[in-house]
Write a protein that holds these residues in place. Structure first.
Motif, PDB file in Angstrom:
ATOM      1  N   VAL A 467       0.902  -1.181  -0.034  1.00 43.22           N
ATOM      2  CA  VAL A 467      -0.011   0.045  -0.130  1.00 43.22           C
ATOM      3  C   VAL A 467       1.079   1.145   0.061  1.00 43.22           C
ATOM      4  O   VAL A 467       0.560   2.377  -0.952  1.00 43.22           O
ATOM      5  N   SER A 468       1.936   1.340   0.844  1.00 41.26           N
ATOM      6  CA  SER A 468       2.852   2.398   0.744  1.00 41.26           C
ATOM      7  C   SER A 468       3.437   2.360  -0.405  1.00 41.26           C
ATOM      8  O   SER A 468       3.859   3.624  -1.006  1.00 41.26           O
ATOM      9  N   MET A 469       3.990   1.206  -1.136  1.00 39.27           N
ATOM     10  CA  MET A 469       4.588   1.558  -2.356  1.00 39.27           C
ATOM     11  C   MET A 469       3.554   2.290  -3.588  1.00 39.27           C
ATOM     12  O   MET A 469       3.926   3.012  -4.106  1.00 39.27           O
ATOM     13  N   CYS A 470       2.294   1.784  -3.493  1.00 36.42           N
ATOM     14  CA  CYS A 470       1.421   2.258  -4.320  1.00 36.42           C
ATOM     15  C   CYS A 470       1.255   3.701  -4.156  1.00 36.42           C
ATOM     16  O   CYS A 470       1.229   4.678  -5.121  1.00 36.42           O
ATOM     17  N   GLU A 471       1.198   3.935  -2.820  1.00 38.56           N
ATOM     18  CA  GLU A 471       0.862   5.647  -2.422  1.00 38.56           C
ATOM     19  C   GLU A 471       2.223   6.423  -2.854  1.00 38.56           C
ATOM     20  O   GLU A 471       2.017   7.855  -3.409  1.00 38.56           O
ATOM     21  N   ALA A 472       3.397   5.978  -2.679  1.00 39.62           N
ATOM     22  CA  ALA A 472       4.630   6.708  -3.077  1.00 39.62           C
ATOM     23  C   ALA A 472       4.734   6.906  -4.545  1.00 39.62           C
ATOM     24  O   ALA A 472       4.964   7.771  -5.286  1.00 39.62           O
ATOM     25  N   LEU A 473       4.234   5.826  -5.479  1.00 40.97           N
ATOM     26  CA  LEU A 473       4.393   5.710  -6.945  1.00 40.97           C
ATOM     27  C   LEU A 473       3.314   6.647  -7.429  1.00 40.97           C
ATOM     28  O   LEU A 473       3.573   7.386  -8.389  1.00 40.97           O
ATOM     29  N   LEU A 474       2.265   6.503  -6.673  1.00 47.34           N
ATOM     30  CA  LEU A 474       1.158   7.465  -7.311  1.00 47.34           C
ATOM     31  C   LEU A 474       1.612   8.726  -7.100  1.00 47.34           C
ATOM     32  O   LEU A 474       1.375   9.716  -7.892  1.00 47.34           O
ATOM     33  N   ARG A 475       2.159   9.278  -6.064  1.00 44.99           N
ATOM     34  CA  ARG A 475       2.704  10.575  -5.719  1.00 44.99           C
ATOM     35  C   ARG A 475       3.567  10.996  -6.714  1.00 44.99           C
ATOM     36  O   ARG A 475       3.594  12.320  -7.343  1.00 44.99           O
ATOM     37  N   LEU A 476       4.476  10.195  -7.153  1.00 45.24           N
ATOM     38  CA  LEU A 476       5.435  10.438  -8.112  1.00 45.24           C
ATOM     39  C   LEU A 476       4.745  10.591  -9.560  1.00 45.24           C
ATOM     40  O   LEU A 476       5.057  11.637 -10.290  1.00 45.24           O
ATOM     41  N   GLU A 511       2.336   5.984   8.148  1.00 43.26           N
ATOM     42  CA  GLU A 511       2.826   5.931   6.693  1.00 43.26           C
ATOM     43  C   GLU A 511       2.529   6.698   5.781  1.00 43.26           C
ATOM     44  O   GLU A 511       3.531   7.249   4.935  1.00 43.26           O
ATOM     45  N   SER A 512       1.439   7.264   5.546  1.00 42.98           N
ATOM     46  CA  SER A 512       0.898   8.302   4.879  1.00 42.98           C
ATOM     47  C   SER A 512       1.694   9.601   4.961  1.00 42.98           C
ATOM     48  O   SER A 512       2.264  10.317   4.199  1.00 42.98           O
ATOM     49  N   ALA A 513       2.143  10.010   6.318  1.00 37.61           N
ATOM     50  CA  ALA A 513       2.539  10.990   6.811  1.00 37.61           C
ATOM     51  C   ALA A 513       4.158  11.112   6.191  1.00 37.61           C
ATOM     52  O   ALA A 513       4.722  11.841   5.966  1.00 37.61           O
ATOM     53  N   LEU A 514       4.732   9.854   6.462  1.00 39.40           N
ATOM     54  CA  LEU A 514       5.952   9.668   5.835  1.00 39.40           C
ATOM     55  C   LEU A 514       6.175   9.685   4.420  1.00 39.40           C
ATOM     56  O   LEU A 514       7.200  10.521   3.796  1.00 39.40           O
ATOM     57  N   VAL A 515       5.151   9.245   3.691  1.00 38.26           N
ATOM     58  CA  VAL A 515       5.282   9.369   2.261  1.00 38.26           C
ATOM     59  C   VAL A 515       4.999  11.052   1.752  1.00 38.26           C
ATOM     60  O   VAL A 515       5.843  11.308   1.145  1.00 38.26           O
ATOM     61  N   ARG A 516       4.324  11.361   2.530  1.00 41.44           N
ATOM     62  CA  ARG A 516       3.943  12.994   2.283  1.00 41.44           C
ATOM     63  C   ARG A 516       5.001  13.830   2.518  1.00 41.44           C
ATOM     64  O   ARG A 516       5.495  14.695   1.782  1.00 41.44           O
ATOM     65  N   VAL A 535       9.891   1.592  -0.327  1.00 39.97           N
ATOM     66  CA  VAL A 535       9.354   1.762  -1.836  1.00 39.97           C
ATOM     67  C   VAL A 535      10.515   1.197  -2.879  1.00 39.97           C
ATOM     68  O   VAL A 535      10.291   0.352  -3.606  1.00 39.97           O
ATOM     69  N   LEU A 536      11.520   1.937  -2.635  1.00 40.43           N
ATOM     70  CA  LEU A 536      12.810   1.965  -3.574  1.00 40.43           C
ATOM     71  C   LEU A 536      13.279   0.447  -3.605  1.00 40.43           C
ATOM     72  O   LEU A 536      13.554  -0.210  -4.447  1.00 40.43           O
ATOM     73  N   SER A 537      13.558  -0.060  -2.102  1.00 39.78           N
ATOM     74  CA  SER A 537      14.067  -1.309  -1.882  1.00 39.78           C
ATOM     75  C   SER A 537      13.249  -2.471  -2.638  1.00 39.78           C
ATOM     76  O   SER A 537      13.806  -3.381  -3.377  1.00 39.78           O
ATOM     77  N   PRO A 538      12.065  -2.555  -2.232  1.00 38.60           N
ATOM     78  CA  PRO A 538      11.301  -3.679  -3.048  1.00 38.60           C
ATOM     79  C   PRO A 538      11.026  -3.591  -4.459  1.00 38.60           C
ATOM     80  O   PRO A 538      11.087  -4.407  -5.142  1.00 38.60           O
ATOM     81  N   VAL A 539      11.021  -2.468  -5.045  1.00 38.64           N
ATOM     82  CA  VAL A 539      11.100  -2.087  -6.498  1.00 38.64           C
ATOM     83  C   VAL A 539      12.279  -2.681  -6.995  1.00 38.64           C
ATOM     84  O   VAL A 539      12.348  -3.390  -7.961  1.00 38.64           O
ATOM     85  N   ASN A 540      13.484  -2.347  -6.662  1.00 36.75           N
ATOM     86  CA  ASN A 540      14.883  -2.925  -6.926  1.00 36.75           C
ATOM     87  C   ASN A 540      14.844  -4.274  -6.864  1.00 36.75           C
ATOM     88  O   ASN A 540      15.450  -4.854  -7.512  1.00 36.75           O
ATOM     89  N   SER A 541      14.279  -4.675  -5.779  1.00 36.81           N
ATOM     90  CA  SER A 541      14.323  -6.272  -5.547  1.00 36.81           C
ATOM     91  C   SER A 541      13.591  -7.145  -6.458  1.00 36.81           C
ATOM     92  O   SER A 541      14.023  -7.945  -7.141  1.00 36.81           O
ATOM     93  N   LEU A 542      12.656  -6.555  -6.775  1.00 34.76           N
ATOM     94  CA  LEU A 542      11.511  -6.947  -8.073  1.00 34.76           C
ATOM     95  C   LEU A 542      12.377  -6.963  -9.377  1.00 34.76           C
ATOM     96  O   LEU A 542      12.303  -7.821 -10.256  1.00 34.76           O
ATOM     97  N   ALA A 543      12.874  -5.791  -9.671  1.00 31.06           N
ATOM     98  CA  ALA A 543      13.472  -5.551 -10.678  1.00 31.06           C
ATOM     99  C   ALA A 543      14.500  -6.528 -10.997  1.00 31.06           C
ATOM    100  O   ALA A 543      14.989  -6.900 -12.130  1.00 31.06           O
ATOM    101  N   SER A 544      15.347  -6.964  -9.650  1.00 28.10           N
ATOM    102  CA  SER A 544      16.560  -7.580  -9.806  1.00 28.10           C
ATOM    103  C   SER A 544      16.249  -9.178 -10.265  1.00 28.10           C
ATOM    104  O   SER A 544      16.848 -10.011 -10.859  1.00 28.10           O
TER     105      SER A 544
END
Length: 562
Positions: A467-476, A511-516, A535-544
């Motif tokens: 969920v936090s991954m989605c929120e951060a990516l959507l803010r991007l 979590e939302s406060a930290l993403v904001r 966010v970045l760590s699991p995205v990079n892990s999946l990409a690997s």
């Protein structure tokens, strides 16, 4: 009279009596400085804006919105393919399109568009469409119409260049004759010559708005916008919003600097770019072509690299010094790979096995690029993207599409399109969010392990705060989409809607406060640490896992458990 240009640009004409080969007869010049992502000029009074023949019954003939199928009740390639942008109006939103009651050829999403189209052009063509329909006994679609006013005299036609291409010129002759018959005009040589000239001008100057991902369709021609010249290292790009085109800065532009866009996919190998530019009858002499630079070399010199500090590739040192091994494959070999890749037969339908077989053949052709880790060099990223697109709609493979898209977002897109606000990069991020929504439900239900045999993927998703991954990516996506795209762009609207849904979830205040905090200031210590960890760590892990999954799937080994 010369075309009326919006503020921000002016036309420069080369009055040299004997211009040197490759010189530009006219160009569009910035009248002030523009920062990356800034709108330079808006063109909202096009000479031509209409659906192409294939989409005429599924697109409002005035605002060019794609809607539901049309009915007969009333309502009360070119060409310049700015493929790197992807910006545009909404995709199909289910709005019924109703046909004109008289001709039944033109369709509209509402009465306002029907009235506007009538005033603009349809009152002059409706009777002609009706006459053809009655005489033929079929609902034949009209060919694109083209008026001679509005500064059309200023457009380059390259008639002699097209005439030299015998096959293409025969096609133009047939189209000109068909248009004259359709319009009920006398088929004199003078009429046919004028029709051929019109076709040449449309081919040379019109923009193809087609983008299946966002529901874009149609042809757009504005005399002022047609003054923008091409470069394979452009400093601007074009986005479309209904009947409006917005010229935006891709890089910093200084006052007095020429504004350039790319007419083609500028990430292609040099020979493919030259072939794509053949119909424009000039030879590009930009730095990318002159020095035969690949996407990594162009990226290394881009002034947009610092913008990626707020992106899925915030490691700026990697963009400045990419970890590739060019000694393993020459640029001549890359050209040969691309040519062979192009000649492979494509599946005619949606059969998943056929698409996988094609990907398997393509993957083997790209072996030298894989060994050199030239992930962003075509045709390798397109090979991965097309397979990921196929897997996104596959019950068996949808989970595996996620690592592939994460790989494209981190290892390909930032090198091909350095500015993070480029619409193609935003579309990729939103696609990742949609897949995270799928894997999130599978994780919550306990079904993920039964749908995915790759233990690394399952373990990463099980441990991730999706969920936090989605929120951060959507803010991007929302941040960069608000810079590089129209407010009405369907992808941006989807991102905003999904972000609202995520923010409405209860029990996520911390979590939302930290993403904001991270989205407000990427250097905020707590927010930055949260983004890196969650966010970045699991995205990079999946990409690997992407290359391992591709190797196992496409080389017939089956998916490997880790």
């Amino acid at each position: 009279m010369p075309p009326q240009l919006p503020p921000g640009v002016r036309v420069h004409h080369d009055h040299t009596t004997s211009p040197s080969p490759g010189s530009k007869r006219r160009s569009l010049i910035a009248t002030r400085a523009f920062a990356p992502g800034t709108p330079i000029a808006t063109f909202s009074n096009p000479l031509l804006a209409l659906p192409d023949g294939a989409t005429m019954r599924t697109t409002c003939n005035y605002c060019l919105r794609v809607g539901a199928s049309s009915s007969s009740s009333s309502t009360t390639d070119n060409n310049k393919n700015n493929s790197s942008s992807g910006d545009g109006s909404s995709s199909s939103n289910g709005t019924p399109l109703r046909a004109c009651t008289a001709c039944k050829a033109a369709v509209y999403c509402g009465a306002a568009c029907q009235r506007a189209h009538w005033r603009a052009v349809h009152r002059a063509e409706c009777k002609m469409f009706s006459r053809v329909r009655e005489s033929a006994g079929k609902e034949w679609l009209p060919t694109p119409a083209f008026g001679g006013g509005g500064g059309a005299w200023a457009l380059e036609g390259n008639v002699e260049g097209f005439r030299a291409d015998e096959a293409l010129w025969r096609d133009f002759e047939l189209q000109a004759a068909a248009a004259a018959v359709y319009a009920g005009l006398l088929e004199s040589e003078e009429t046919l010559e004028k029709a051929r000239e019109v076709l040449c001008k449309i081919q040379t100057n019109a923009f193809n708005r087609l983008d299946a991902d966002t529901g874009l369709s149609g042809i757009f021609l504005d005399v002022g916008l047609a003054m923008v010249n091409h470069s394979c290292v452009p400093n601007a790009f074009i986005g479309f919003d209904r009947r409006t085109a917005v010229l935006r800065a891709e890089r910093p532009i200084q006052e007095g600097e020429e504004i350039t866009i790319s007419y083609i996919d500028n990430a292609l190998p040099k020979s493919a770019r030259q072939e794509a530019l053949r119909l424009y009858h000039f030879r590009c002499d930009c730095p990318r072509c002159r020095d035969d630079l690949d996407v990594y070399e162009v990226c290394q010199t881009s002034p947009d690299i610092p913008l990626n500090s707020f992106s899925l590739q915030p490691d700026l040192s990697k963009l400045r010094s990419p970890p590739v091994d060019r000694s393993r494959v020459s640029k001549g070999e890359i050209e040969a790979i691309y040519n062979r890749w192009q000649k492979l037969d494509k599946p005619k339908g949606d059969d998943e096995e056929e698409h996988t077989n094609l990907a398997r053949a393509r993957w083997e052709l790209c072996r030298p690029l894989i060994e050199a880790k030239l992930w962003a060099v075509e045709p390798l990223p397109t090979t991965i993207l097309e397979l990921a697109t196929c897997w996104q709609t596959s019950y068996k493979m949808v989970v595996y599409a996620l690592p592939l898209l994460c790989f494209l977002c981190t290892q390909c897109d930032p090198f091909k399109l350095v500015a993070p606000f480029m619409p193609a990069r935003i579309k990729s991020i939103v696609a990742v969010v949609k897949l995270l929504a799928v894997t999130g439900e599978l994780t919550a239900s306990g079904a993920l392990a039964t749908r995915c045999s790759h233990e690394g993927v399952v373990g990463t998703l099980a441990m991730a705060d999706q969920v936090s991954m989605c929120e951060a990516l959507l803010r991007l996506a929302v941040h960069h989409g608000s810079i590089g795209a129209a407010e009405d762009w369907d992808v941006l609207k989807q991102a905003k809607s999904m972000l609202e849904d995520v923010e409405s979830l209860e029990g996520r205040d911390q979590e939302s406060a930290l993403v904001r905090a991270w989205a407000t200031d990427p250097e905020d210590p707590d927010g930055a640490a949260f983004f890196e960890r969650q966010v970045l760590s699991p995205v990079n892990s999946l990409a690997s896992f992407a290359i391992e999954i591709l190797e196992a799937t496409l080389r017939g080994k089956g998916l490997i458990r880790k």
